[in-house]
Design a protein around this motif. Structure first.
Motif, PDB file in Angstrom:
ATOM      1  N   GLU A  47       0.820  -1.197   0.000  1.00  0.00           N
ATOM      2  CA  GLU A  47       0.000   0.000   0.000  1.00  0.00           C
ATOM      3  C   GLU A  47       0.864   1.261   0.000  1.00  0.00           C
ATOM      4  O   GLU A  47       0.535   2.256  -0.648  1.00  0.00           O
ATOM      5  CB  GLU A  47      -0.938  -0.010   1.209  1.00  0.00           C
ATOM      6  CG  GLU A  47      -2.012  -1.079   1.124  1.00  0.00           C
ATOM      7  CD  GLU A  47      -2.805  -1.017  -0.172  1.00  0.00           C
ATOM      8  OE1 GLU A  47      -3.456   0.010  -0.426  1.00  0.00           O
ATOM      9  OE2 GLU A  47      -2.748  -1.999  -0.951  1.00  0.00           O
ATOM     10  N   GLU A  48       1.972   1.225   0.720  1.00  0.00           N
ATOM     11  CA  GLU A  48       2.911   2.350   0.701  1.00  0.00           C
ATOM     12  C   GLU A  48       3.456   2.557  -0.715  1.00  0.00           C
ATOM     13  O   GLU A  48       3.561   3.688  -1.203  1.00  0.00           O
ATOM     14  CB  GLU A  48       4.068   2.086   1.667  1.00  0.00           C
ATOM     15  CG  GLU A  48       3.676   2.088   3.134  1.00  0.00           C
ATOM     16  CD  GLU A  48       3.612   3.495   3.690  1.00  0.00           C
ATOM     17  OE1 GLU A  48       3.720   4.452   2.921  1.00  0.00           O
ATOM     18  OE2 GLU A  48       3.445   3.614   4.920  1.00  0.00           O
ATOM     19  N   LEU A  49       3.817   1.461  -1.367  1.00  0.00           N
ATOM     20  CA  LEU A  49       4.356   1.565  -2.726  1.00  0.00           C
ATOM     21  C   LEU A  49       3.296   2.055  -3.705  1.00  0.00           C
ATOM     22  O   LEU A  49       3.596   2.798  -4.630  1.00  0.00           O
ATOM     23  CB  LEU A  49       4.905   0.210  -3.173  1.00  0.00           C
ATOM     24  CG  LEU A  49       6.219  -0.220  -2.532  1.00  0.00           C
ATOM     25  CD1 LEU A  49       6.631  -1.598  -3.029  1.00  0.00           C
ATOM     26  CD2 LEU A  49       7.337   0.779  -2.834  1.00  0.00           C
ATOM     27  N   ARG A  50       2.059   1.606  -3.503  1.00  0.00           N
ATOM     28  CA  ARG A  50       0.991   2.048  -4.396  1.00  0.00           C
ATOM     29  C   ARG A  50       0.875   3.578  -4.368  1.00  0.00           C
ATOM     30  O   ARG A  50       0.712   4.229  -5.403  1.00  0.00           O
ATOM     31  CB  ARG A  50      -0.339   1.418  -3.972  1.00  0.00           C
ATOM     32  CG  ARG A  50      -1.447   1.588  -5.015  1.00  0.00           C
ATOM     33  CD  ARG A  50      -2.777   1.095  -4.475  1.00  0.00           C
ATOM     34  NE  ARG A  50      -2.723  -0.292  -4.068  1.00  0.00           N
ATOM     35  CZ  ARG A  50      -2.843  -1.322  -4.892  1.00  0.00           C
ATOM     36  NH1 ARG A  50      -2.999  -1.110  -6.187  1.00  0.00           N
ATOM     37  NH2 ARG A  50      -2.803  -2.558  -4.425  1.00  0.00           N
ATOM     38  N   VAL A  51       0.972   4.159  -3.174  1.00  0.00           N
ATOM     39  CA  VAL A  51       0.918   5.614  -3.026  1.00  0.00           C
ATOM     40  C   VAL A  51       2.136   6.259  -3.690  1.00  0.00           C
ATOM     41  O   VAL A  51       2.018   7.241  -4.423  1.00  0.00           O
ATOM     42  CB  VAL A  51       0.856   6.011  -1.532  1.00  0.00           C
ATOM     43  CG1 VAL A  51       0.980   7.524  -1.374  1.00  0.00           C
ATOM     44  CG2 VAL A  51      -0.449   5.520  -0.919  1.00  0.00           C
ATOM     45  N   TYR A  52       3.317   5.668  -3.463  1.00  0.00           N
ATOM     46  CA  TYR A  52       4.530   6.233  -4.049  1.00  0.00           C
ATOM     47  C   TYR A  52       4.485   6.195  -5.575  1.00  0.00           C
ATOM     48  O   TYR A  52       4.874   7.146  -6.257  1.00  0.00           O
ATOM     49  CB  TYR A  52       5.768   5.484  -3.554  1.00  0.00           C
ATOM     50  CG  TYR A  52       7.034   5.928  -4.251  1.00  0.00           C
ATOM     51  CD1 TYR A  52       7.608   7.158  -3.948  1.00  0.00           C
ATOM     52  CD2 TYR A  52       7.620   5.143  -5.239  1.00  0.00           C
ATOM     53  CE1 TYR A  52       8.743   7.592  -4.608  1.00  0.00           C
ATOM     54  CE2 TYR A  52       8.763   5.574  -5.905  1.00  0.00           C
ATOM     55  CZ  TYR A  52       9.313   6.802  -5.587  1.00  0.00           C
ATOM     56  OH  TYR A  52      10.432   7.227  -6.241  1.00  0.00           O
ATOM     57  N   PHE A  53       3.972   5.074  -6.124  1.00  0.00           N
ATOM     58  CA  PHE A  53       3.966   4.908  -7.575  1.00  0.00           C
ATOM     59  C   PHE A  53       3.056   5.919  -8.266  1.00  0.00           C
ATOM     60  O   PHE A  53       3.182   6.135  -9.479  1.00  0.00           O
ATOM     61  CB  PHE A  53       3.551   3.491  -7.951  1.00  0.00           C
ATOM     62  CG  PHE A  53       4.589   2.440  -7.644  1.00  0.00           C
ATOM     63  CD1 PHE A  53       5.831   2.777  -7.131  1.00  0.00           C
ATOM     64  CD2 PHE A  53       4.323   1.103  -7.871  1.00  0.00           C
ATOM     65  CE1 PHE A  53       6.781   1.818  -6.843  1.00  0.00           C
ATOM     66  CE2 PHE A  53       5.278   0.127  -7.588  1.00  0.00           C
ATOM     67  CZ  PHE A  53       6.501   0.485  -7.072  1.00  0.00           C
ATOM     68  N   LEU A  54       2.139   6.537  -7.531  1.00  0.00           N
ATOM     69  CA  LEU A  54       1.300   7.576  -8.116  1.00  0.00           C
ATOM     70  C   LEU A  54       2.129   8.789  -8.539  1.00  0.00           C
ATOM     71  O   LEU A  54       1.694   9.590  -9.363  1.00  0.00           O
ATOM     72  CB  LEU A  54       0.222   8.016  -7.113  1.00  0.00           C
ATOM     73  CG  LEU A  54      -0.843   6.963  -6.763  1.00  0.00           C
ATOM     74  CD1 LEU A  54      -1.757   7.500  -5.671  1.00  0.00           C
ATOM     75  CD2 LEU A  54      -1.651   6.561  -7.991  1.00  0.00           C
ATOM     76  N   ARG A  55       3.347   8.895  -7.993  1.00  0.00           N
ATOM     77  CA  ARG A  55       4.239  10.001  -8.335  1.00  0.00           C
ATOM     78  C   ARG A  55       4.806   9.873  -9.733  1.00  0.00           C
ATOM     79  O   ARG A  55       5.228  10.852 -10.330  1.00  0.00           O
ATOM     80  CB  ARG A  55       5.399  10.058  -7.343  1.00  0.00           C
ATOM     81  CG  ARG A  55       4.996  10.295  -5.887  1.00  0.00           C
ATOM     82  CD  ARG A  55       6.111   9.882  -4.949  1.00  0.00           C
ATOM     83  NE  ARG A  55       7.372  10.523  -5.301  1.00  0.00           N
ATOM     84  CZ  ARG A  55       7.886  11.572  -4.661  1.00  0.00           C
ATOM     85  NH1 ARG A  55       7.238  12.085  -3.641  1.00  0.00           N
ATOM     86  NH2 ARG A  55       9.030  12.086  -5.028  1.00  0.00           N
ATOM     87  N   ASP A  56       4.869   8.637 -10.245  1.00  0.00           N
ATOM     88  CA  ASP A  56       5.545   8.392 -11.516  1.00  0.00           C
ATOM     89  C   ASP A  56       4.713   7.419 -12.348  1.00  0.00           C
ATOM     90  O   ASP A  56       4.559   6.254 -11.985  1.00  0.00           O
ATOM     91  CB  ASP A  56       6.934   7.803 -11.253  1.00  0.00           C
ATOM     92  CG  ASP A  56       7.782   7.701 -12.513  1.00  0.00           C
ATOM     93  OD1 ASP A  56       7.206   7.581 -13.618  1.00  0.00           O
ATOM     94  OD2 ASP A  56       9.017   7.719 -12.406  1.00  0.00           O
TER      95      ASP A  56
END
Length: 205
Positions: free
Chosen positions: A67-76
């Protein structure tokens, strides 16, 4: 992908973005750091994809690191992941970098090979990822995934039994025929992962 990729401005910006994101987090989930290490070369666009089996929290709830990565991946928009199937307390996940994966798949030889396996005539990265995910959900493992993971075409052909290609060694994957390109590819993946590891290592303890 084989020439001084770690000096590329895009890679530098991706590493900087990861650093800024992590430094703004009040605390670090240990498994998140482990995941960043495992998929680091994909996150910076050097390795096109990575396939992992990730533990699911007790009770079948979502893994918090995912879930943390899902949020981060929204950046790129380039960095994505697809959850494929759950079994025995784990979820199989394909992480991929769209631009890097496009570069890995779009050669005439690779497309001809994949279309021969039933991949769509009309090529698109997402369409081919969709088809791969379908095949990963079947009983027989799709060995063409090596192309998605960035392995040289000759090594994928050798693995599936091309008679003119002989196994010469194992270095990250099974290498067939002349090992020059394979060694260079493996080194680029390793260097990228090392750069990410250097970034996150102060956060491990």
């Amino acid at each position: 992908m084989e020439t001084s990729i770690l000096e590329d401005q895009e890679v530098f910006e991706q590493l900087k973005g990861m650093s800024d994101w992590l430094n703004k987090k009040p605390c670090y989930d240990g498994y998140l750091i482990r995941l960043l290490d495992l998929i680091g070369s994909t996150m910076v666009g050097v390795k096109p994809a990575e396939l992992l089996n990730i533990p699911i929290n007790e009770g079948g709830t979502k893994n918090l690191a995912l879930e943390e990565l899902r949020v981060y991946f929204l950046r790129d928009k380039n960095i994505k992941f697809r959850e494929i199937k759950k079994q025995k307390g784990r979820v199989q996940v394909l992480f991929y970098h769209s631009t890097s994966l496009d570069n890995a798949l779009c050669s005439k030889a690779s497309l001809r090979f994949l279309r021969g396996l039933g991949y769509p005539e009309q090529y698109s990265v997402e369409g081919y990822v969709d088809f791969l995910v379908t095949r990963l959900n079947r009983k027989d493992f799709p060995h063409e995934i090596g192309l998605f993971l960035g392995y040289p075409f000759k090594d994928v052909l050798g693995y599936i039994g091309h008679p003119s290609l002989k196994l010469v060694k194992i270095n990250g994957w099974k290498i067939y025929g002349n090992d020059k390109l394979s060694n260079k590819r493996y080194e680029s993946f390793s260097q990228a992962r090392k750069k990410v590891r250097e970034l996150i290592s102060p956060m491990v303890n």
